[in-house]
Design a protein around this motif. Structure first.
Motif, PDB file in Angstrom:
ATOM      1  N   UNK A   1       0.537  -1.599   0.050  1.00 15.45           N
ATOM      2  CA  UNK A   1       0.341  -0.066  -0.089  1.00 15.45           C
ATOM      3  C   UNK A   1       0.937   1.809   0.318  1.00 15.45           C
ATOM      4  N   UNK A   2       0.494   2.675  -0.442  1.00 11.79           N
ATOM      5  CA  UNK A   2       1.173   3.491  -0.891  1.00 11.79           C
ATOM      6  C   UNK A   2       0.719   4.646   0.057  1.00 11.79           C
ATOM      7  N   UNK A   3      -0.819   4.493   0.800  1.00  6.29           N
ATOM      8  CA  UNK A   3      -2.123   5.231   1.407  1.00  6.29           C
ATOM      9  C   UNK A   3      -1.167   5.612   3.256  1.00  6.29           C
ATOM     10  N   UNK A   4      -0.391   4.927   3.253  1.00  7.85           N
ATOM     11  CA  UNK A   4       0.165   6.465   4.585  1.00  7.85           C
ATOM     12  C   UNK A   4       1.869   6.074   4.430  1.00  7.85           C
ATOM     13  N   UNK A   5       1.766   7.154   5.156  1.00  7.81           N
ATOM     14  CA  UNK A   5       3.375   6.967   5.761  1.00  7.81           C
ATOM     15  C   UNK A   5       4.086   5.848   5.962  1.00  7.81           C
ATOM     16  N   UNK A   6       4.252   5.405   7.116  1.00 12.86           N
ATOM     17  CA  UNK A   6       4.707   3.768   6.690  1.00 12.86           C
ATOM     18  C   UNK A   6       5.334   2.572   5.865  1.00 12.86           C
ATOM     19  N   UNK A   7       3.408   2.410   5.058  1.00 15.99           N
ATOM     20  CA  UNK A   7       3.203   1.801   4.417  1.00 15.99           C
ATOM     21  C   UNK A   7       4.828   2.084   2.892  1.00 15.99           C
ATOM     22  N   UNK A   8       4.765   4.145   2.310  1.00 16.21           N
ATOM     23  CA  UNK A   8       5.529   4.400   1.349  1.00 16.21           C
ATOM     24  C   UNK A   8       7.004   4.433   2.386  1.00 16.21           C
ATOM     25  N   UNK A   9       6.866   4.858   3.309  1.00 15.66           N
ATOM     26  CA  UNK A   9       8.469   4.792   3.917  1.00 15.66           C
ATOM     27  C   UNK A   9       9.349   3.243   3.449  1.00 15.66           C
ATOM     28  N   UNK A  10       8.565   1.987   4.120  1.00 14.39           N
ATOM     29  CA  UNK A  10       8.938   0.718   3.437  1.00 14.39           C
ATOM     30  C   UNK A  10       9.352   0.579   2.034  1.00 14.39           C
ATOM     31  N   UNK A  36      -3.643  11.105  -1.700  1.00 18.52           N
ATOM     32  CA  UNK A  36      -4.978   9.525  -1.690  1.00 18.52           C
ATOM     33  C   UNK A  36      -5.557  11.240  -2.890  1.00 18.52           C
ATOM     34  N   UNK A  37      -6.679   9.877  -2.831  1.00 11.71           N
ATOM     35  CA  UNK A  37      -7.904  10.330  -3.256  1.00 11.71           C
ATOM     36  C   UNK A  37      -9.372   9.178  -3.037  1.00 11.71           C
ATOM     37  N   UNK A  38     -10.435  10.022  -3.158  1.00 15.50           N
ATOM     38  CA  UNK A  38     -10.921   8.693  -2.134  1.00 15.50           C
ATOM     39  C   UNK A  38     -11.277   7.286  -3.480  1.00 15.50           C
ATOM     40  N   UNK A  39     -11.440   6.906  -2.778  1.00 13.51           N
ATOM     41  CA  UNK A  39     -11.802   5.436  -4.207  1.00 13.51           C
ATOM     42  C   UNK A  39     -14.026   5.529  -4.579  1.00 13.51           C
ATOM     43  N   UNK A  40     -13.929   5.463  -5.528  1.00 12.91           N
ATOM     44  CA  UNK A  40     -15.179   5.796  -6.362  1.00 12.91           C
ATOM     45  C   UNK A  40     -15.718   6.513  -6.958  1.00 12.91           C
ATOM     46  N   UNK A  41     -16.775   6.134  -7.751  1.00 13.97           N
ATOM     47  CA  UNK A  41     -17.326   7.199  -8.317  1.00 13.97           C
ATOM     48  C   UNK A  41     -16.628   8.356  -8.433  1.00 13.97           C
ATOM     49  N   UNK A  42     -16.946   8.969  -7.704  1.00 12.06           N
ATOM     50  CA  UNK A  42     -16.684  10.438  -7.725  1.00 12.06           C
ATOM     51  C   UNK A  42     -15.619  10.761  -8.237  1.00 12.06           C
ATOM     52  N   UNK A  43     -14.199   9.892  -7.774  1.00 11.71           N
ATOM     53  CA  UNK A  43     -12.944  10.897  -7.893  1.00 11.71           C
ATOM     54  C   UNK A  43     -13.051  10.383  -9.671  1.00 11.71           C
ATOM     55  N   UNK A  44     -13.260   8.491  -9.963  1.00 19.75           N
ATOM     56  CA  UNK A  44     -13.236   8.991 -11.318  1.00 19.75           C
ATOM     57  C   UNK A  44     -13.991   9.591 -11.988  1.00 19.75           C
ATOM     58  N   UNK A 146      -6.484   3.280  -4.592  1.00 17.84           N
ATOM     59  CA  UNK A 146      -7.135   2.250  -3.846  1.00 17.84           C
ATOM     60  C   UNK A 146      -5.512   1.530  -3.751  1.00 17.84           C
ATOM     61  N   UNK A 147      -4.022   3.062  -3.568  1.00 16.41           N
ATOM     62  CA  UNK A 147      -2.666   2.586  -2.615  1.00 16.41           C
ATOM     63  C   UNK A 147      -2.363   1.642  -3.082  1.00 16.41           C
ATOM     64  N   UNK A 148      -2.333   1.367  -4.170  1.00 13.59           N
ATOM     65  CA  UNK A 148      -1.642  -0.610  -5.001  1.00 13.59           C
ATOM     66  C   UNK A 148      -0.035   0.604  -5.037  1.00 13.59           C
ATOM     67  N   UNK A 149       0.747  -0.555  -4.383  1.00 19.00           N
ATOM     68  CA  UNK A 149       2.058  -0.790  -4.146  1.00 19.00           C
ATOM     69  C   UNK A 149       2.270  -0.567  -5.796  1.00 19.00           C
ATOM     70  N   UNK A 189       6.415   0.082  -7.547  1.00 18.96           N
ATOM     71  CA  UNK A 189       6.766   0.796  -8.713  1.00 18.96           C
ATOM     72  C   UNK A 189       6.043   1.939  -8.538  1.00 18.96           C
ATOM     73  N   UNK A 190       5.015   1.960  -7.546  1.00 23.91           N
ATOM     74  CA  UNK A 190       4.078   2.857  -7.439  1.00 23.91           C
ATOM     75  C   UNK A 190       4.768   3.824  -6.976  1.00 23.91           C
ATOM     76  N   UNK A 191       5.241   3.513  -5.197  1.00 24.08           N
ATOM     77  CA  UNK A 191       6.828   4.020  -4.524  1.00 24.08           C
ATOM     78  C   UNK A 191       7.496   5.287  -5.505  1.00 24.08           C
ATOM     79  N   UNK A 192       7.603   4.218  -6.907  1.00 27.14           N
ATOM     80  CA  UNK A 192       9.405   4.680  -7.755  1.00 27.14           C
ATOM     81  C   UNK A 192       8.388   6.369  -8.344  1.00 27.14           C
ATOM     82  N   UNK A 193       7.248   5.828  -9.051  1.00 27.61           N
ATOM     83  CA  UNK A 193       6.472   6.552  -9.329  1.00 27.61           C
ATOM     84  C   UNK A 193       6.494   8.018  -8.490  1.00 27.61           C
TER      85      UNK A 193
END
Length: 207
Positions: A1-10, A36-44, A146-149, A189-193
């Motif tokens: 996940x890249x939705x939290x500081x901890x997961x992004x740090x890792x 972060x963005x909210x998942x769901x139809x409004x973000x799209x 969705x925070x997919x890493x 790769x998400x964190x690389x971006x």
């Protein structure tokens, strides 16, 4: 996940061990914050509204849209609306078609944004069934909503420019080249971006 500081740090720590250039970015510019963005139809739907217009214009169109169709947006009313009605809500004919495409796929159940496939490529295939949503937009959604890493928008120009610069390539690399580099960075790769954007914004590199 890249939705939290901890997961992004890792993920960033893992990348820094694999690429010296990434470690140098962290030393010079520090760590980026999660985006972060909210998942769901409004973000799209916001993505569709914001395409090829300024931030101010996108905000104005969005405000008109929610004033007419509510927040959360009433998808049934949106799907039934004519081009003229959606033009009154700020959408061009093209964007009206895209918005109805999104509403129709969600209402029919063909696109279940709560239960997208866990495989990124399968999820991208579903998201790009929405008219106006290409691979880049789908990857951005998976990464930030969705925070997919491992979601990797390699077609992003700033990502291409900055990764090329970091890896010693003065010319902007192609999307294909960036994806080839990214194979060594799975599943981060998400964190690389995110790190590439961070470095790009910190150095003010021009496209």
């Amino acid at each position: 996940m890249v939705r939290t500081a901890e997961s992004l740090r890792a993920s960033l720590d893992a990348l820094a061990e694999r690429e010296k250039a990434f470690a140098e970015v962290l030393d010079i510019h520090g760590r980026p914050e999660p985006r972060l963005s909210e998942p769901g139809v409004e973000t799209l739907l916001r993505t569709i509204v914001g395409q090829q217009v300024s931030v101010a214009a996108a905000r104005s169109m969005w405000n008109k849209l929610v004033a007419k169709y509510g927040s959360p947006v009433d998808l049934e009313s949106l799907l039934a609306a004519s081009d003229e009605q959606l033009r009154e809500a700020g959408l061009s004919r093209q964007k009206a078609g895209y918005a109805r495409s999104l509403a129709g796929l969600v209402l029919s159940g063909e696109l279940d944004l709560v239960n997208l496939p866990t495989d990124d490529e399968e999820a991208i295939e579903l998201l790009t069934r929405i008219k106006g949503i290409g691979r880049w937009s789908a990857e951005i959604y998976l990464l930030f909503a969705e925070g997919r890493p491992d979601a990797f928008p390699a077609g992003d120009l700033a990502v291409q420019v900055q990764l090329g610069k970091l890896l010693g390539h003065p010319e902007r690399p192609s999307e294909k080249q960036v994806r080839e580099w990214g194979e060594a960075w799975r599943p981060h790769r998400g964190a690389a971006a995110v790190l590439a954007w961070h470095a790009y914004n910190s150095t003010g590199t021009a496209l």
